[in-house]
Design an enzyme around this catalytic site. Structure first.
Site, PDB file in Angstrom:
ATOM      1  N   CYS A   1      -7.143  45.208  17.360  1.00 35.63           N
ATOM      2  CA  CYS A   1      -6.048  45.815  16.613  1.00 35.63           C
ATOM      3  C   CYS A   1      -5.986  47.322  16.870  1.00 35.63           C
ATOM      4  CB  CYS A   1      -6.148  45.622  15.095  1.00 35.63           C
ATOM      5  SG  CYS A   1      -6.441  43.926  14.612  1.00 35.63           S
TER       6      CYS A   1
ATOM      7  N   ARG B   1      -4.617  46.847  22.583  1.00 38.11           N
ATOM      8  CA  ARG B   1      -5.707  46.478  21.676  1.00 38.11           C
ATOM      9  C   ARG B   1      -5.423  45.161  20.957  1.00 38.11           C
ATOM     10  NH1 ARG B   1      -9.031  50.719  20.746  1.00 38.11           N
ATOM     11  NH2 ARG B   1      -9.857  49.694  18.909  1.00 38.11           N
TER      12      ARG B   1
ATOM     13  N   TRP C   1      -4.407  41.791  16.535  1.00 36.07           N
ATOM     14  CA  TRP C   1      -4.978  40.705  17.342  1.00 36.07           C
ATOM     15  C   TRP C   1      -5.818  39.898  16.367  1.00 36.07           C
ATOM     16  CZ3 TRP C   1      -9.833  38.929  18.986  1.00 36.07           C
ATOM     17  CH2 TRP C   1      -9.820  38.091  20.110  1.00 36.07           C
TER      18      TRP C   1
ATOM     19  N   ASN D   1      -8.551  48.008  11.296  1.00 34.08           N
ATOM     20  CA  ASN D   1      -9.075  47.441  12.543  1.00 34.08           C
ATOM     21  C   ASN D   1     -10.555  47.198  12.321  1.00 34.08           C
ATOM     22  OD1 ASN D   1      -9.801  46.883  15.215  1.00 34.08           O
ATOM     23  ND2 ASN D   1     -10.107  49.052  15.659  1.00 34.08           N
ATOM     24  N   GLY D   2     -10.992  45.952  12.524  1.00 31.79           N
ATOM     25  CA  GLY D   2     -12.413  45.645  12.320  1.00 31.79           C
ATOM     26  C   GLY D   2     -12.557  44.313  11.595  1.00 31.79           C
TER      27      GLY D   2
ATOM     28  N   GLU E   1     -16.247  38.753  40.063  1.00 31.41           N
ATOM     29  CA  GLU E   1     -15.169  39.601  39.572  1.00 31.41           C
ATOM     30  C   GLU E   1     -13.813  39.168  40.143  1.00 31.41           C
ATOM     31  OE1 GLU E   1     -14.388  41.473  37.353  1.00 31.41           O
ATOM     32  OE2 GLU E   1     -12.795  42.779  38.055  1.00 31.41           O
TER      33      GLU E   1
ATOM     34  N   LYS F   1     -10.664  38.048  37.848  1.00 34.80           N
ATOM     35  CA  LYS F   1      -9.348  38.697  37.934  1.00 34.80           C
ATOM     36  C   LYS F   1      -8.257  37.659  38.104  1.00 34.80           C
ATOM     37  CE  LYS F   1      -9.816  41.660  36.678  1.00 34.80           C
ATOM     38  NZ  LYS F   1     -10.862  42.519  36.192  1.00 34.80           N
TER      39      LYS F   1
ATOM     40  N   GLU G   1      -7.804  35.382  34.824  1.00 35.66           N
ATOM     41  CA  GLU G   1      -7.326  35.980  33.576  1.00 35.66           C
ATOM     42  C   GLU G   1      -5.868  36.412  33.637  1.00 35.66           C
ATOM     43  OE1 GLU G   1      -9.106  39.661  32.246  1.00 35.66           O
ATOM     44  OE2 GLU G   1      -9.503  40.275  34.290  1.00 35.66           O
TER      45      GLU G   1
ATOM     46  N   HIS H   1     -25.668  22.804  46.190  1.00 35.59           N
ATOM     47  CA  HIS H   1     -26.285  22.245  44.990  1.00 35.59           C
ATOM     48  C   HIS H   1     -25.249  21.784  43.975  1.00 35.59           C
ATOM     49  CE1 HIS H   1     -30.055  23.588  46.656  1.00 35.59           C
ATOM     50  NE2 HIS H   1     -29.491  24.759  46.882  1.00 35.59           N
TER      51      HIS H   1
ATOM     52  N   LYS I   1      -7.413  44.148  25.180  1.00 33.30           N
ATOM     53  CA  LYS I   1      -8.093  45.107  26.057  1.00 33.30           C
ATOM     54  C   LYS I   1      -9.470  45.473  25.535  1.00 33.30           C
ATOM     55  CE  LYS I   1      -8.298  48.095  29.450  1.00 33.30           C
ATOM     56  NZ  LYS I   1      -8.701  47.514  30.750  1.00 33.30           N
TER      57      LYS I   1
END
Ligand code: F6R
Length: 609
Positions: free
Chosen positions: A2, A27, A74, A100-101, A482, A486, A489, A505, A604
């Site tokens: 948030c 956020r 969020w 926020n939290g 990575e 990328k 996502e 394997h 983010k």
């Protein structure tokens, strides 16, 4: 998660708040809300969806008033809905609050308040704070916030307005970021600096347990317990334009293209013009301490973790420091053995990732020296570490991390070289050669960016497939992880990053023409090994996209498509290899019409577990 903003001044608050929220949308972005004080009234506006819905709402039906707070959400407690959107109000309807939290003891507090007759209208943890402030309100909103905060366990950054005190705005923080902006006849609050950068460059960065009482004329800083505190004014010297898209279709593309500049900024003041020395003057670590470490430990989340793995490889190879690693979300809960002679390295773009912060605090409490590699200045991780090396990449707005990853790897390379020199595990010639190679990285990155046509071609050719395998070895194993992250996502294509040597394997069973393999295959210690893995893929009709050095013609025989990066030392190659992998993911996602900068379900800055 948030984002919160607040304004008190003489301009129309909605314009300032919505502008600030737009820059905080990274956020979180499932709903948004505003609370504005005007002529003895408290006006609320809440919408479901992204900020553009709010923009439209205030355009169609403007809200007057020069004091207010805003929130972009969020969801953590309670699903995304208008009912759960902030601001939340107390029962009297005179107090509004954004948060926020996460409040960990909200169930107990809610039960207590319900027993006193309070009716809750949302499923959020935040609403308990609004009711608590309401409960303690006796004509002084700052005092009521103080009393309410004393009851809270967990994390919060809050901003509060009260209809009966239209000339004050109160904010407080504990374990969630909050800054205060200083204006002329107006003042601001925000979850971070870009939120208010178009309004002021002078800010206070609040500490955990701080509170700020804003009027139009001034800002009073104190602890939530009441004692006054002083903070230096931090003057922001980076450009507001840096946080805008700058002509690119997406922030992500802009940030990928910023990498040459970001590399220069990461090295600025650390490798001087004409010098072959790395200087890290901000480190408190003495040579004696660097010599004394017996082991290193790297912990972080997501992309930052993969940058940490690049660092682990470099530290072991150059400084001969045994380095272990773990995801912060695992490390913090597995009762690890933390030695006093361990250097714990955390890596984070935002500096606010909850798991990374908790892992850092745990390591520090148990006596390990902590070093963090961070982008966001003044963030919690930076402030809680014994040492911090900022990557100086500038604001990263796109949810998918790009320039932060490569700059984290670059700063870790500088640190590994510095440590190697102190520990005398590197020859003078090799040190000078690698420093010289570092200096060339900005120009080499620019060369990749100057012609992206092959990368676009590759994404056009392969972007319709729904499964990808990314294989890597040695220095470029993190590149495979990575690259896969990328792609998945931002394009929602399933992609797995795997150690190429592990193929036989299990994952080799996945190989078929419709599951292409992407593989960094740069000349170096394990080149032949990865080439033989590619042959195994080929033998099973798999299609191969290799990332190889310019001038390596042999690779053409082993791959269906080759993306090129300029030749460099293998140890530093992950920094360049990242670019075509980022661009490949970007063009695949864009062609599929995905929301590249704000992929579904992501935010983010992950400030909750
Ligand atoms: C992926 C991505 C995330 C972050 C992770 C840690 O592109 O950006 O995986 O790397 O959430 O975030 P920070 O670096 O802010 O600690």
């Amino acid at each position: 998660m948030c984002g919160i903003v607040g304004y008190i001044g003489s301009k129309r608050a909605t314009d300032i708040l919505v502008g600030g929220l737009k820059r905080l949308e990274y956020r979180g972005y499932d709903s948004a809300g505003l609370a504005i004080l005007h002529e003895g009234e408290l006006k609320l506006r809440k919408v479901l969806g992204k900020l553009r819905v709010m923009e439209q709402s205030v355009e169609e039906e403007p809200i007057e008033g020069t004091v207010g707070i805003g929130h972009t959400r969020w969801a953590t407690h309670g699903r995304p809905s208008v009912r759960n959107a902030h601001p939340h109000t107390d029962s009297s309807g005179r107090i509004a609050l954004v948060h926020n939290g996460i409040i960990e003891n909200y169930v107990e507090l809610k039960t207590e308040l319900q027993a006193e007759g309070v009716e809750f209208v949302s499923d959020t943890d935040t609403e308990v704070i609004a009711h608590l402030v309401g409960k303690y309100y006796k004509g002084d909103i700052a005092a009521a916030v103080r009393e309410a905060c004393a009851r809270l366990e967990g994390a919060y950054a809050i901003a509060v307005v009260c209809r009966d005190e239209p000339d004050r705005l109160v904010a407080a923080r504990l374990f969630s970021p909050l800054i205060v902006g200083l204006g002329d006849g107006e003042n601001f609050i925000g979850s971070d600096i870009p939120a208010i950068l178009d309004r002021t460059r002078d800010v206070y960065i609040l500490d955990d347990g701080d509170m700020a009482i804003l009027t139009r004329e001034g800002i009073e800083l104190c602890r939530v317990t009441g004692e006054p505190v002083r903070h230096e004014v931090y003057h922001v010297d980076w450009d507001a334009g840096a946080a805008e898209k700058g002509g690119y279709k997406h922030f992500m593309l802009k940030e990928i293209n910023e990498q040459p500049t970001a590399f220069r900024n990461a090295m600025r003041g650390r490798i001087r013009e004409g010098s072959s020395e790395i200087e890290l003057p901000e480190l408190s670590l003495t040579d004696e301490q660097l010599l004394g470490f017996r082991r290193g430990f790297v912990t972080a989340c997501g992309t930052a973790y993969y940058a940490g793995l690049v660092g682990k490889f470099l530290l072991e190879n150059l400084a001969r420091l045994p380095v272990d690693s773990d995801l912060a979300s695992e490390y913090r809960y597995r009762n690890p053995i933390i030695h006093k002679d361990q250097l714990t390295i955390t890596v984070s773009q935002s500096g606010e990732t909850a798991d990374t912060l908790a892992a850092l605090r745990m390591a520090r409490e148990q006596g390990s020296h902590t070093l963090s590699i961070v982008n966001a200045v003044g963030s919690s991780i930076a402030r809680d570490s014994d040492d911090v090396l900022y990557i100086n990449a500038g604001p990263e707005i796109g949810v998918a991390s790009t320039k932060a990853y490569s700059c984290q790897s670059l700063v870790l390379a500088m640190f590994a070289l510095h440590m190697a020199k102190v520990r005398k595990t590197i020859s003078k010639e090799r040190y000078a050669q690698l420093v010289d190679e570092l200096k060339q990285l900005p120009d080499k990155a620019q060369r990749i960016l100057d012609d992206v046509s092959r990368i676009q071609e590759a994404s056009a050719k392969y972007g319709q497939y729904n499964n990808f395998l990314y294989l890597g070895r040695g220095a470029n194993l993190p590149s495979a992880y990575e690259g896969a992250l990328k792609l998945k996502e931002i394009s929602y294509i399933h992609a797995e990053g795997y150690a190429a040597g592990e193929m036989k394997h299990g994952p080799i069973a996945l190989i078929e023409p419709a599951c292409p393999t992407v593989a960094p295959a740069v000349r170096g210690a394990v080149y032949e090994k990865i080439v033989s893995n590619l042959q195994e893929v080929r033998a099973r009709d798999g299609q191969i996209i290799a990332v190889a050095f310019e001038g390596d013609t042999d690779i053409e025989r082993h791959a269906d498509f080759v993306l090129r990066v300029p030749e460099c030392d293998e140890l530093l190659s992950p920094i360049l290899v990242a670019l075509p992998l980022q661009l490949f993911a970007y063009y695949c996602a864009d062609a599929r019409g995905c929301d590249v900068d704000q992929p579904r379900n992501l935010a983010k800055s992950v400030t909750v577990e």
